[in-house]
Design an enzyme around this catalytic site. Structure first.
Site, PDB file in Angstrom:
ATOM      1  N   ASP A  16      15.712  35.041  17.382  1.00  0.00           N
ATOM      2  CA  ASP A  16      16.685  35.495  18.382  1.00  0.00           C
ATOM      3  C   ASP A  16      16.687  34.565  19.596  1.00  0.00           C
ATOM      4  O   ASP A  16      15.682  33.923  19.893  1.00  0.00           O
ATOM      5  CB  ASP A  16      16.320  36.930  18.805  1.00  0.00           C
ATOM      6  CG  ASP A  16      17.486  37.632  19.480  1.00  0.00           C
ATOM      7  OD1 ASP A  16      18.631  37.150  19.384  1.00  0.00           O
ATOM      8  OD2 ASP A  16      17.246  38.680  20.119  1.00  0.00           O
ATOM      9  N   HIS A  33      23.186  27.904  18.224  1.00  0.00           N
ATOM     10  CA  HIS A  33      22.900  28.133  16.800  1.00  0.00           C
ATOM     11  C   HIS A  33      22.534  26.817  16.110  1.00  0.00           C
ATOM     12  O   HIS A  33      21.660  26.762  15.259  1.00  0.00           O
ATOM     13  CB  HIS A  33      24.117  28.767  16.105  1.00  0.00           C
ATOM     14  CG  HIS A  33      24.423  30.149  16.610  1.00  0.00           C
ATOM     15  ND1 HIS A  33      23.446  31.089  16.831  1.00  0.00           N
ATOM     16  CD2 HIS A  33      25.596  30.756  16.945  1.00  0.00           C
ATOM     17  CE1 HIS A  33      24.000  32.211  17.278  1.00  0.00           C
ATOM     18  NE2 HIS A  33      25.301  32.025  17.365  1.00  0.00           N
ATOM     19  N   LEU A 128       5.442  26.745  -0.341  1.00  0.00           N
ATOM     20  CA  LEU A 128       5.911  27.868   0.485  1.00  0.00           C
ATOM     21  C   LEU A 128       7.245  28.433  -0.021  1.00  0.00           C
ATOM     22  O   LEU A 128       8.152  27.680  -0.362  1.00  0.00           O
ATOM     23  CB  LEU A 128       6.092  27.354   1.922  1.00  0.00           C
ATOM     24  CG  LEU A 128       6.697  28.314   2.937  1.00  0.00           C
ATOM     25  CD1 LEU A 128       5.695  29.402   3.322  1.00  0.00           C
ATOM     26  CD2 LEU A 128       7.138  27.563   4.199  1.00  0.00           C
TER      27      LEU A 128
END
Ligand code: IPE
Ligand code: IPE
Ligand code: MG
Length: 237
Positions: A16, A33, A128
């Site tokens: 956020d 963004h 991962l």
């Protein structure tokens, strides 16, 4: 001698603060963004230093984020396409496996296809696992599971008496993924915003005021250090 840190196996992050990062610099939210996507890339790239972390889930677009302006939603979707295009080589080089959680079928065609392709292309990678939460809502996930269970019960394939926590969890979006050990939220907001409601029942929570585009490996290390000092009781003593 220094004690070795207890490491989280699965870290989930609510990314956020992109809008606030841009606002502080008098930039358009979309620039925030874009910087956020760069931060995500840098973090994923740096994870090779922490092989104990096997899964990371990133909240990238919620079922509620469709309420944002058409321009912002479309910028986020374009950014997703760009992110996948630009970073597939990195996923392959670092042996990263991509998964999605949410309702990807509700995404526009281009990102939906790119996502499916990238998931397919990385499905045999052994490092991962990076899980992108896209068109994700915790309540939707639980409702979707309930719907599928109800279907099976209605068709006689499943005895309703057999529904318990373990069975229910098998109907979530990624039943093979263990619950997050550590939940991080950037930008200081003290709420879950409909993220992983079922899975984070016993996750340790870490909130930082750092805005997502500024979040880096050092910030992650701070969160992991805090996690390492927690005493996880799971209701016991
Ligand atoms: C998080 O940043 C990214 C998404 C929700 C897609 P925000 O856009 O929510 O940033 P703030 O909260 O307005 O600062
Ligand atoms: C949560 O952030 C969703 C994502 C990070 C994708 P929001 O910015 O949408 O959450 P609220 O509106 O502050 O609760
Ligand atoms: Mg926000």
């Amino acid at each position: 001698m220094e004690n070795k840190l207890v490491m989280p196996r699965h870290i989930a992050i609510i990314m956020d603060g992109n809008g606030r990062w841009a606002q502080k610099r008098s930039l358009n939210r979309c620039e925030g963004h874009r910087e956020g996507a760069e931060a995500l890339k840098r973090l994923i790239e740096g994870m090779k230093e922490f092989p104990e972390v096997e899964y990371m889930t990133f909240y990238a677009f919620s079922t509620e984020n469709w309420k944002r302006s058409k321009e912002e939603v479309s910028a986020l979707m374009s950014l997703l396409v760009e992110f996948l295009d630009a970073n597939l080589p990195l996923f392959q080089k670092n042996d990263l496996r991509l998964l999605v959680t949410g309702r990807p079928e509700g995404l526009p065609e281009e990102p939906r296809k790119k996502l499916a392709d990238a998931i397919g292309a990385t499905s045999n990678n052994k490092g991962l696992t990076v899980i992108m939460a896209l068109n994700y809502g915790g309540r939707s996930e639980i409702a979707d599971a309930a719907k599928n269970i109800a279907r099976k019960a209605a068709s006689g394939e499943l005895d309703p008496e057999k529904v318990d926590e373990a069975l229910f969890a098998q109907y979530l979006y990624n039943p093979q993924v263990p619950d997050p050990d550590l939940l991080i939220r950037t930008s200081g907001e003290l709420r879950l915003s409909n993220f992983l409601l079922w899975e984070i029942s016993y996750s340790e929570i870490y909130v930082t005021d750092t805005l997502w585009p500024d979040f880096d490996k050092n910030e992650l290390l701070k969160a992991m250090e805090s996690f390492g000092k927690r005493s996880r009781r799971f209701g016991g003593r």
